[in-house]
Design a protein around this motif. Structure first.
Motif, PDB file in Angstrom:
ATOM      1  N   PHE A  19      38.806  39.330  59.517  1.00 34.64           N
ATOM      2  CA  PHE A  19      39.332  38.480  58.386  1.00 34.64           C
ATOM      3  C   PHE A  19      39.486  39.561  57.392  1.00 34.64           C
ATOM      4  O   PHE A  19      40.397  39.519  56.644  1.00 34.64           O
ATOM      5  CB  PHE A  19      38.521  37.532  58.416  1.00 34.64           C
ATOM      6  N   LEU A  20      38.549  40.121  56.871  1.00 38.26           N
ATOM      7  CA  LEU A  20      38.651  41.124  55.712  1.00 38.26           C
ATOM      8  C   LEU A  20      39.871  42.156  56.150  1.00 38.26           C
ATOM      9  O   LEU A  20      40.603  42.404  54.987  1.00 38.26           O
ATOM     10  CB  LEU A  20      37.374  41.895  55.596  1.00 38.26           C
ATOM     11  N   ALA A  21      40.226  42.928  57.385  1.00 34.70           N
ATOM     12  CA  ALA A  21      41.193  43.720  57.407  1.00 34.70           C
ATOM     13  C   ALA A  21      42.503  43.012  57.236  1.00 34.70           C
ATOM     14  O   ALA A  21      43.499  43.691  56.533  1.00 34.70           O
ATOM     15  CB  ALA A  21      41.095  44.252  58.833  1.00 34.70           C
ATOM     16  N   LEU A  22      42.534  41.810  57.812  1.00 33.41           N
ATOM     17  CA  LEU A  22      43.875  41.000  57.665  1.00 33.41           C
ATOM     18  C   LEU A  22      43.971  40.774  56.198  1.00 33.41           C
ATOM     19  O   LEU A  22      44.994  40.568  55.736  1.00 33.41           O
ATOM     20  CB  LEU A  22      43.865  39.750  58.671  1.00 33.41           C
ATOM     21  N   TYR A  23      43.124  40.223  55.632  1.00 33.20           N
ATOM     22  CA  TYR A  23      43.008  39.773  54.070  1.00 33.20           C
ATOM     23  C   TYR A  23      43.611  40.924  53.098  1.00 33.20           C
ATOM     24  O   TYR A  23      44.556  40.943  52.368  1.00 33.20           O
ATOM     25  CB  TYR A  23      41.801  39.266  53.327  1.00 33.20           C
ATOM     26  N   VAL A  24      42.963  42.309  53.444  1.00 31.93           N
ATOM     27  CA  VAL A  24      43.379  43.637  52.774  1.00 31.93           C
ATOM     28  C   VAL A  24      44.875  43.704  52.901  1.00 31.93           C
ATOM     29  O   VAL A  24      45.750  44.160  52.247  1.00 31.93           O
ATOM     30  CB  VAL A  24      42.298  44.635  52.934  1.00 31.93           C
ATOM     31  N   ASP A  26      47.129  41.713  53.946  1.00 32.16           N
ATOM     32  CA  ASP A  26      48.049  40.852  53.508  1.00 32.16           C
ATOM     33  C   ASP A  26      48.421  41.036  51.898  1.00 32.16           C
ATOM     34  O   ASP A  26      49.133  40.963  51.369  1.00 32.16           O
ATOM     35  CB  ASP A  26      47.745  39.400  53.825  1.00 32.16           C
ATOM     36  N   TRP A  27      47.133  41.130  51.368  1.00 30.68           N
ATOM     37  CA  TRP A  27      47.032  41.023  49.847  1.00 30.68           C
ATOM     38  C   TRP A  27      46.630  42.385  49.150  1.00 30.68           C
ATOM     39  O   TRP A  27      46.701  42.470  47.959  1.00 30.68           O
ATOM     40  CB  TRP A  27      45.963  39.821  49.405  1.00 30.68           C
ATOM     41  N   GLY A  28      46.371  42.948  49.914  1.00 33.67           N
ATOM     42  CA  GLY A  28      45.781  44.500  49.267  1.00 33.67           C
ATOM     43  C   GLY A  28      44.553  44.427  48.759  1.00 33.67           C
ATOM     44  O   GLY A  28      43.864  43.473  48.457  1.00 33.67           O
ATOM     45  N   LEU A  29      44.137  45.709  48.190  1.00 34.06           N
ATOM     46  CA  LEU A  29      42.698  45.858  47.456  1.00 34.06           C
ATOM     47  C   LEU A  29      42.839  45.539  46.153  1.00 34.06           C
ATOM     48  O   LEU A  29      43.886  45.732  45.386  1.00 34.06           O
ATOM     49  CB  LEU A  29      42.259  47.177  47.427  1.00 34.06           C
ATOM     50  N   THR A  48      46.924  49.448  50.054  1.00 38.08           N
ATOM     51  CA  THR A  48      46.248  49.049  48.799  1.00 38.08           C
ATOM     52  C   THR A  48      46.972  47.841  48.122  1.00 38.08           C
ATOM     53  O   THR A  48      46.640  47.164  47.299  1.00 38.08           O
ATOM     54  CB  THR A  48      46.452  50.437  48.169  1.00 38.08           C
ATOM     55  N   THR A  49      48.552  47.877  48.043  1.00 34.63           N
ATOM     56  CA  THR A  49      49.094  46.958  47.433  1.00 34.63           C
ATOM     57  C   THR A  49      49.361  45.592  48.306  1.00 34.63           C
ATOM     58  O   THR A  49      49.370  44.690  47.852  1.00 34.63           O
ATOM     59  CB  THR A  49      50.553  47.247  47.284  1.00 34.63           C
ATOM     60  N   GLY A  50      49.455  45.791  49.490  1.00 36.25           N
ATOM     61  CA  GLY A  50      49.338  44.644  50.680  1.00 36.25           C
ATOM     62  C   GLY A  50      50.660  44.142  50.873  1.00 36.25           C
ATOM     63  O   GLY A  50      51.634  44.691  49.920  1.00 36.25           O
ATOM     64  N   ARG A  51      50.853  43.388  51.896  1.00 32.93           N
ATOM     65  CA  ARG A  51      52.245  42.911  52.210  1.00 32.93           C
ATOM     66  C   ARG A  51      52.683  42.102  51.524  1.00 32.93           C
ATOM     67  O   ARG A  51      54.119  42.427  51.124  1.00 32.93           O
ATOM     68  CB  ARG A  51      51.966  42.253  53.606  1.00 32.93           C
ATOM     69  N   ALA A  52      52.124  41.318  50.706  1.00 34.48           N
ATOM     70  CA  ALA A  52      52.753  40.116  49.901  1.00 34.48           C
ATOM     71  C   ALA A  52      53.214  40.582  48.594  1.00 34.48           C
ATOM     72  O   ALA A  52      54.509  40.543  48.127  1.00 34.48           O
ATOM     73  CB  ALA A  52      51.838  39.072  49.522  1.00 34.48           C
ATOM     74  N   HIS A  53      52.515  41.745  47.989  1.00 32.86           N
ATOM     75  CA  HIS A  53      52.854  42.325  46.786  1.00 32.86           C
ATOM     76  C   HIS A  53      54.271  43.320  47.086  1.00 32.86           C
ATOM     77  O   HIS A  53      55.175  43.550  46.277  1.00 32.86           O
ATOM     78  CB  HIS A  53      51.809  43.254  46.106  1.00 32.86           C
ATOM     79  N   SER A  54      54.002  44.103  48.338  1.00 34.02           N
ATOM     80  CA  SER A  54      55.118  44.842  48.623  1.00 34.02           C
ATOM     81  C   SER A  54      56.595  44.141  48.909  1.00 34.02           C
ATOM     82  O   SER A  54      57.637  44.622  48.439  1.00 34.02           O
ATOM     83  CB  SER A  54      54.895  45.613  50.153  1.00 34.02           C
ATOM     84  N   TYR A  55      56.303  43.034  49.538  1.00 33.71           N
ATOM     85  CA  TYR A  55      57.580  41.923  49.827  1.00 33.71           C
ATOM     86  C   TYR A  55      58.041  41.567  48.451  1.00 33.71           C
ATOM     87  O   TYR A  55      59.101  41.663  48.470  1.00 33.71           O
ATOM     88  CB  TYR A  55      57.124  40.815  50.503  1.00 33.71           C
ATOM     89  N   ALA A  56      57.349  41.192  47.392  1.00 34.60           N
ATOM     90  CA  ALA A  56      57.403  40.758  46.326  1.00 34.60           C
ATOM     91  C   ALA A  56      58.334  41.921  45.343  1.00 34.60           C
ATOM     92  O   ALA A  56      59.305  41.598  44.808  1.00 34.60           O
ATOM     93  CB  ALA A  56      56.400  40.112  45.310  1.00 34.60           C
ATOM     94  N   ALA A  57      57.795  43.166  45.665  1.00 33.67           N
ATOM     95  CA  ALA A  57      58.339  44.207  44.925  1.00 33.67           C
ATOM     96  C   ALA A  57      59.615  44.328  45.446  1.00 33.67           C
ATOM     97  O   ALA A  57      60.510  45.011  44.704  1.00 33.67           O
ATOM     98  CB  ALA A  57      57.503  45.652  44.968  1.00 33.67           C
ATOM     99  N   ASP A  58      60.079  44.505  46.787  1.00 31.46           N
ATOM    100  CA  ASP A  58      61.082  44.715  47.191  1.00 31.46           C
ATOM    101  C   ASP A  58      62.168  43.677  46.900  1.00 31.46           C
ATOM    102  O   ASP A  58      63.351  44.037  46.728  1.00 31.46           O
ATOM    103  CB  ASP A  58      61.089  44.697  48.904  1.00 31.46           C
TER     104      ASP A  58
END
Length: 152
Positions: A19-24, A26-29, A48-58
């Motif tokens: 769960f922690l690995a998937l959370y990190v 998805d959302w990053g540290l 570190t940035t996470g998938r959600a933040h990377s997607y938002a930045a893209d």
């Protein structure tokens, strides 16, 4: 690092670690996205940035690129309309100057015609005076000729 992973495995178990690995993933540290240039490293940046933040930045980059393209198109259209207006103003000025030049040329031609008529009249007047002043024996002396002759 392995001690931390072993501690987490014993404390929260395999499911908690997953769960922690998937959370990190998805959302990053938390707070790691504030570290400069950390997100630009390929694998570590994704963690570190996470998938959600990377997607938002893209998405922000894509939207910014589209808006920039629209802005540049508007700017190009504005520049071309400005150039069109400048050329139209230049054409109007050249037409105005051409009209002034044409009117000046017409008035100079009129003055030249009047000067030619005045010259022709003066020549005919001179010829008539010369013809009136001539005798069969030659020229005739006038009072003016006599006064001029006395002054010599």
């Amino acid at each position: 690092m392995s001690a931390i992973i072993a501690f987490l495995l014993r404390t929260i178990g395999v499911g908690g670690c997953a769960f922690l690995a998937l959370y990190v993933y998805d959302w990053g540290l938390p707070g790691a996205s504030r570290i400069p240039y950390l997100s630009s490293i390929p694998i570590i940046g994704d963690l570190t940035t996470g998938r959600a933040h990377s997607y938002a930045a893209d998405q922000v980059k894509i939207a910014t690129a589209a808006q920039k393209a629209q802005c540049e198109a508007r700017l190009e259209k504005t520049v071309s309309s400005f150039q069109y207006e400048a050329l139209a103003a230049q054409l109007a000025e050249e037409r105005r100057r051409r009209a002034i030049a044409d009117s000046l040329a017409a008035s100079s031609e009129k003055r030249a015609d009047e000067a030619m008529k005045a010259k022709a009249k003066a020549e005919t007047d001179l010829e008539s005076r010369i013809a009136a002043d001539a005798d069969p024996e030659g020229g005739r002396w006038t009072e003016e000729d006599g006064r001029w002759n006395e002054k010599r």
